[in-house]
Design an enzyme around this catalytic site. Sequence first.
Site, PDB file in Angstrom:
ATOM      1  N   GLY A 258      -3.088  42.094 101.490  1.00 26.68           N
ATOM      2  CA  GLY A 258      -3.695  42.018 102.700  1.00 26.68           C
ATOM      3  C   GLY A 258      -5.051  41.005 100.409  1.00 26.68           C
TER       4      GLY A 258
ATOM      5  N   LYS B  35      14.981  42.037 108.713  1.00 24.80           N
ATOM      6  CA  LYS B  35      15.082  42.036 107.183  1.00 24.80           C
ATOM      7  C   LYS B  35      15.039  43.822 107.398  1.00 24.80           C
ATOM      8  CE  LYS B  35      11.777  42.351 104.048  1.00 24.80           C
ATOM      9  NZ  LYS B  35       9.908  43.359 103.833  1.00 24.80           N
TER      10      LYS B  35
ATOM     11  N   GLU C 258       6.688  54.403 105.102  1.00 22.37           N
ATOM     12  CA  GLU C 258       6.951  53.830 106.377  1.00 22.37           C
ATOM     13  C   GLU C 258       8.387  54.322 106.980  1.00 22.37           C
ATOM     14  OE1 GLU C 258       4.422  50.384 106.235  1.00 22.37           O
ATOM     15  OE2 GLU C 258       5.781  49.864 104.319  1.00 22.37           O
TER      16      GLU C 258
ATOM     17  N   ALA D 217      -2.479  45.774  98.012  1.00 19.23           N
ATOM     18  CA  ALA D 217      -2.158  43.966  97.742  1.00 19.23           C
ATOM     19  C   ALA D 217      -1.374  43.392  98.507  1.00 19.23           C
ATOM     20  CB  ALA D 217      -0.562  44.398  97.187  1.00 19.23           C
TER      21      ALA D 217
ATOM     22  N   ASN E  35      15.780  46.929 104.294  1.00 23.79           N
ATOM     23  CA  ASN E  35      14.697  48.005 104.237  1.00 23.79           C
ATOM     24  C   ASN E  35      15.360  49.115 104.033  1.00 23.79           C
ATOM     25  OD1 ASN E  35      12.010  45.508 105.768  1.00 23.79           O
ATOM     26  ND2 ASN E  35      12.213  46.781 103.480  1.00 23.79           N
TER      27      ASN E  35
ATOM     28  N   GLY F  58      -7.229  45.565 106.501  1.00 25.63           N
ATOM     29  CA  GLY F  58      -6.168  45.961 105.096  1.00 25.63           C
ATOM     30  C   GLY F  58      -6.335  45.512 103.904  1.00 25.63           C
TER      31      GLY F  58
HETATM   32  O1  KPL Z   1      10.453  45.119 100.884  1.00 24.77           O
HETATM   33  C1  KPL Z   1      11.017  45.277  99.765  1.00 24.77           C
HETATM   34  C2  KPL Z   1       9.974  46.694  99.744  1.00 24.77           C
HETATM   35  O2  KPL Z   1       9.975  47.357  98.856  1.00 24.77           O
HETATM   36  O3  KPL Z   1       9.307  47.564 101.073  1.00 24.77           O
HETATM   37  C3  KPL Z   1      12.198  45.619  99.216  1.00 24.77           C
HETATM   38  C4  KPL Z   1      12.672  44.515 100.058  1.00 24.77           C
HETATM   39  C5  KPL Z   1      12.651  46.575  99.229  1.00 24.77           C
HETATM   40  C6  KPL Z   1      11.676  44.286  97.988  1.00 24.77           C
HETATM   41  O4  KPL Z   1      11.069  45.797  97.221  1.00 24.77           O
END
Ligand code: KPL
Length: 301
Positions: free
Chosen positions: A12, A177, A257, A10, A181, A7
């Site tokens: 990568g 995390k 995602e 950005a 998200n 990949g």
């Molecule tokens: O991981 C992020 C993403 O944009 O995928 C966050 C933590 C929301 C930072 O923009």
Amino acid sequence: MNITVLGCGAIGQLWLAGLVRQGHNVQGWLRVPQSSCTVDVVTPQGEIVQLQLPANNALHLAGSDLLLVTLKAWQVSGAIRTLLPQLRADCAILLLHNGLGTREELPPLPQPLLQGITTHAAYRSDGGSIIHVYNGTTRIGPLTPNAQSISHLAEVLHDALPDVAWHNNIAASCWIKLASNCVINPLTAVYDCRNGEIEQYIDQIEALCREVAMVMDREGYHTSYESLLFYVGQTIKSTAGNTSSMLQDIRAQRHTEIDYISGYLVRRARVHGLSVPENQRLYELIKQKEDHYGRLGDGMS
Ligand code: KPL
């Protein structure tokens, strides 16, 4: 080390640039095979790094000590399955993507498998350069027992793109995390705004954090609603000016995602007999957006 970066988006390209600078023997791997890949990065200090690196070389892949996977979560298992027969049994595979659930999609592997999460922020400018806006931290750790002995990898990666830290319990960090998200990505995509602007939707943020904390607890990762809310609040503040990756995907009419973010949370909640209505609602809203542009002709890349 011999390294293949799977990949060349950005994140990568940030790794390719950093690893080459440290003298590693590096190649990129692209979905549509090409003999070289371009690295064009503007660092947070304004330095321009432009390189042409080898790509999709089968001999290099077969000799790789590390496969660094910087694909979107939904691309990971398909791509790894295709490359597996060509990898050495001791080639470490490091997954670096948002969300959870890719491990469950992979067959049992002889290779040491690791997961990483990163707070580096980068985006592709209209001109095609990768703008590295924020120097973040990457945490990596073992997903399989045979990866526990390769903690020295954190130092190698740290020298290329600091900071990198080793975490034995990487799954717990991934869940924390996941909380940010589950909040930031779908809310910014639904309200079409930068990360900092969602602070006004505090009721929704609280409801989402409550649901994530409940599922995490059942998964055996002890946390409190208050600490998740604090962590998510800090992430919103520290990335206030960012356009989340999900909003970038929605604007470009790409596959998001969401299945590995809110979708993963909803699936794990179901396993535990829990109801997570706010995450479920946002999941459905994002799926509707994807379906809508899917019907318009699909701009998936
Ligand atoms: O991981 C992020 C993403 O944009 O995928 C966050 C933590 C929301 C930072 O923009």
